[in-house]
Design an enzyme around this catalytic site. Structure first.
Site: not given
Length: 435
Positions: A313, A370
């Site tokens: 991320h 995600d």
């Protein structure tokens, strides 16, 4: 008390300036550069704004190194375990968790505003049958100002509050209508007897001859829990691209519906809200479990354009705290709603492979939120072109909270980023025959 300062020197002119440091409650201090250009004739350059604080905010705090995410000071883990989505929306908008009577009144008002104007049904008919649901979300959200123009005095706190409530209330109705228009199904009205997540699922999937929720108002609690959890985890994430877009648009004095429509547009990008859909596309590209080592090798190759989506991320340098929470729910959903879709087995195998690979462990490339959220949505029968729309439903809570915070600040100024000009210097115009 003397403020801490940082001294900046322009070696070309010899001028210096002492710039004050601004400290938040927690986190890295920021240099206040407001007087930099005036004092020494210099701007700052920060491509992507990775080292620039654009505002002061009391809503959300992230510590990417430690994997910390706080909403109004509350750890995301505690909220995800104990709260409903509307409870979190109230917290983001108002700064404190609601008392029982406050939550009841808040939820009741949201239900009352969940209907959309009948004229919007005609508005939807203006979209082509195969229009992407996100294009409809942008258009319909922006159009709401045409229906509520009598309550758009942004100097009136009550007008601001009710505008925010309307957007939170109507966004699942608009989302469900966008999906149903794209598949040619009749619209389903919201029901006042259902909770927020239940209402959305009913509006999404009910058919005239087959209701999604039976006569006993039963909806699978695993599905409701999963949807509630994902909405909480996606409700806000500090000054991300779409939230910053909402704030920048708001700084011009634009109406709130236009500002949130701008945020929806920013969220539509595959590098932002489309990431979970990209995970499923990646899994489809890998195809089968036996090809995982091949694609892992491609991901490690700096000269190969292939990216392993759903790992690592930009903000979280250790682990994504939302992923830890989502992983458990993902397994619950897959157990409750088994499927012969090979993507589910492929996802589990890829997760296991990556978590044991030394390269991924060393680089701290752990699965992020995600990676799991797309699988959960797919298991709940949410179409892939609706994944980013689901993000919109959740993130509207954060957008309106930031908008409310920003509009209450008396010192607010229009956003005006600077640039480093790299074009031609002054040159003279030549007639067309002399060029």
């Amino acid at each position: 008390m003397v403020k801490d300062t940082v001294t900046i020197r322009n070696n070309k002119t010899g001028k210096e300036v002492d710039l004050p440091l601004e400290y938040g409650t927690v986190g890295t201090p920021a240099v206040d550069i407001g007087s930099l250009n005036k004092e020494i004739g210099t701007f700052t350059f920060d491509q992507g704004f990775m080292s620039t604080a654009s505002c002061k905010s009391a809503i959300t705090y992230i510590d990417g190194d430690k994997g910390v995410l706080l909403y109004r000071g509350y750890p995301i883990e505690q909220l995800a375990k104990n709260s409903s989505f509307l409870e979190v929306v109230y917290l983001l908008m108002n700064g404190e968790l609601p008392r029982e009577n406050e939550l009841f009144s808040f939820a009741s008002e949201i239900k009352q505003h969940s209907m959309i104007h009948e004229a919007l049904r005609v508005f939807f008919n203006g979209f082509h049958y195969d229009a992407h649901p996100m294009s409809m979300m942008v258009g319909v959200m922006g159009s709401l100002s045409a229906f509520y123009h009598s309550e758009l005095d942004m100097n009136d706190p009550e007008h601001r509050r009710i505008s925010a409530m309307r957007m939170v209330a109507k966004v699942p109705t608009i989302a469900a209508a966008s999906h149903r228009h794209s598949v040619g199904w009749p619209f389903i009205y919201p029901r006042l007897d259902l909770d927020y997540c239940e209402n959305f699922m009913n509006m999404m999937f009910s058919l005239p001859g087959q209701q999604y929720i039976d006569e006993n108002n039963y909806i699978d609690p695993v599905a409701v829990k999963a949807l509630n959890l994902l909405f909480i985890l996606h409700a806000d994430h500090e000054q991300n691209a779409s939230t910053s877009t909402v704030r920048l648009a708001s700084s011009t004095g634009a109406n709130p519906y236009a500002c949130v429509a701008a945020g929806i547009s920013a969220l539509w990008g595959p590098a932002h809200g489309g990431a979970n859909e990209a995970v499923l596309s990646m899994l489809a590209e890998i195809g089968t479990v036996d090809r995982i080592p091949e694609f892992i090798a491609k991901a490690k190759d700096k000269n190969d354009p292939f990216r392993l989506m759903g790992f690592g991320h930009r903000v979280y340098k250790n682990f994504d705290p939302r992923a830890t929470i989502t992983r458990e729910t993902c397994y619950e959903v897959l157990e409750k709603f088994p499927s012969d879709d090979p993507l589910f087995d492929l996802m589990l195998a890829l997760e296991e492979f990556a978590l044991k690979d030394e390269y991924f462990i060393e680089k701290k490339l752990y699965p992020n939120v995600d990676f799991y959220s797309g699988i959960i949505y797919k298991a709940l029968k949410i179409p892939e072109d609706m994944f980013t729309v689901m993000f919109v439903i959740a993130r509207t809570a954060g957008w309106v909270s930031h908008w409310l915070e920003m509009m209450s600040e008396p010192s607010q100024r229009i956003g005006r980023p600077r640039q480093i000009y790299t074009g031609y210097d002054v040159r003279d115009y030549k007639p067309v025959l002399d060029r």
